[in-house]
Design a protein around this motif. Structure first.
Motif: not given
Length: 329
Positions: A48, A52, A79-80, A83-84, A121, A293, A296
Motif C-alpha cells: 500500500s 500509493n 487518503t489510502d 488510512e493504512s 475513501q 488501499p 487501488n
C-alpha cells in the motif's frame, strides 16, 4: 441532614464523568497461527505504501496527468496512504509486542483518524463518479463543470464534511462514563465497541443515533449517488452510435467500478452478516480496512491506459538517469 448529604453525594456521582486512563484492545483472541496474519498485514501495508506513493509521484511528475480527474485520484492515493498508516503500524505494534493497552486520549485519536480516512475513501469515490458522469453524459460541458477549481472545491468540501461528521461522534464519546469493562472487542478503537462499554452507566442513545446517521452519510448516500450516476451513464452509452466510442467510454469506467466494488461490497457484507462470530467479523472488518488501499493503486496501474503510459515513461526515464549516458567507444 445525613439524607441530604447522601443525596448530594449521589448527584455528584451521577454528574461526574468517569474517564479511564486506558482501554484494552482484545483484537484477535483465541485464533491459532495469528502470527502469519500479522506477516500478511505487514506485507499489505508495504505494498500500500509503495503503490500509493508511486501513484502520487507519477501524477506530480507527469504534466499530462495533472488534470481535474487526477486531482481526485491523487487525493484517493493520499487518503489510502494515510488510512493504512493510521491503522496497520499501530495494530502490528499492539499485537506483535503485546502492547494492547491504549490511553484514553490515544484511543480517541486512533478512532478519529481511522474513520476520517475511511470516510474520505468513500467521498473520493463519489468525486470520481461525478467526474465519469459529466464526462460521458455531458461531454460538451465537461471542461466547464469539471475543472481544477471545481475539483479542488469538491475535494476541500469533502475533507471539511469528513472532519465534521467524525468529530461529532468523538465528541459524544467524551460525555460518557466508563464504569464497567474496559475491553474493546475490536482490533482498534472502533466506535461501536468503544461507546457500548459505557452503556451500564451512561445514556448511549445519542451515540447510537449518531452512529447510524454517520453510517447512512458515509456508506449509503455514496452508494445511492454512484448507482444513480451509473444508471445515467448506461442510458447515455446507448445513445453513442459508434461501437468504438462506446467501448472507450465503458473502459474509462471499469477502474472506478472495480474500486467501488472493492470498497463497498465487503463493508456491506459485514453489516448484512452481523450474526457471525466476533473473531470472524473482526478479521473480515480488518481485511476491508487494509485491502482497498493496497488494491487501488494496482487497479489504476493495470486498468487505466493513460496512467500506464505515464508510469512506464517515468520508470524508463528514471532507469536512464540511474544508468547514465552510454558512451560510444
Amino acid at each position: 441532614m445525613s439524607s441530604l448529604t447522601s443525596d448530594l453525594n449521589l448527584t455528584e456521582n451521577i454528574t461526574t464523568i468517569i474517564r479511564p486512563s486506558y482501554f484494552y484492545i482484545s483484537g484477535f483472541t483465541g485464533i491459532p497461527n495469528m502470527k502469519y496474519y500479522y506477516v500478511f498485514l505487514c506485507f499489505v501495508y508495504i505494498i500500500s505504501l509503495v503503490g500509493n506513493i508511486f501513484i502520487m509521484i507519477v501524477i506530480c511528475m507527469d504534466s499530462s496527468l495533472q488534470s481535474p480527474k487526477y486531482i481526485a485520484v491523487f487525493n484517493l492515493a493520499f487518503t489510502d496512504l494515510c488510512e493504512s498508516t493510521a491503522l496497520v503500524p499501530k495494530l502490528l505494534d499492539m499485537f506483535l509486542f503485546s502492547r494492547q493497552f491504549i490511553s484514553y486520549d490515544e484511543c480517541l485519536s486512533n478512532l478519529f483518524f481511522v474513520f476520517l480516512f475511511l470516510t474520505m475513501q468513500s467521498f473520493n469515490l463519489i468525486i470520481l463518479s461525478y467526474d465519469r458522469l459529466v464526462a460521458i453524459c455531458f461531454p460538451l460541458r465537461y471542461h466547464t463543470l469539471v475543472n481544477h477549481r471545481s475539483m479542488f472545491q469538491l475535494t476541500g468540501a469533502a475533507w471539511a464534511l469528513a472532519v465534521l461528521i467524525i468529530l461529532i461522534p468523538v465528541g459524544f464519546i467524551t460525555r460518557l462514563s466508563f464504569c464497567g469493562s474496559l475491553v474493546i472487542n475490536s482490533y482498534f478503537c472502533d466506535h461501536y465497541p468503544l461507546y457500548s462499554l459505557a452503556a451500564p452507566c451512561s445514556d448511549v442513545l445519542p451515540n447510537d443515533v449518531m452512529s447510524y446517521l454517520n453510517l447512512f452519510i458515509v456508506l449509503y448516500i455514496p452508494i445511492i449517488f454512484i448507482i444513480a450516476s451509473y444508471i445515467c451513464i448506461i442510458h447515455a452509452l446507448f445513445t453513442i452510435t459508434l461501437p468504438k466510442d462506446r467501448h472507450r467510454a465503458i473502459k474509462t469506467c471499469t477502474s472506478h467500478l472495480i474500486l467501488v466494488a472493492v470498497f463497498y461490497l465487503p463493508v456491506n457484507i459485514i453489516y448484512i452478516f452481523s450474526f457471525l462470530p466476533t473473531n470472524i467479523r473482526i478479521i473480515n472488518y480488518s481485511l476491508t480496512s487494509v485491502l482497498p488501499p493496497m488494491l487501488n493503486p494496482i487497479i489504476y496501474v493495470l486498468k487505466t491506459e493513460e496512467f500506464k503510459v505515464s508510469a512506464k515513461k517515468l520508470v524508463r526515464n528514471g532507469a536512464q538517469r540511474a544508468v547514465g549516458p552510454v558512451k560510444s567507444t
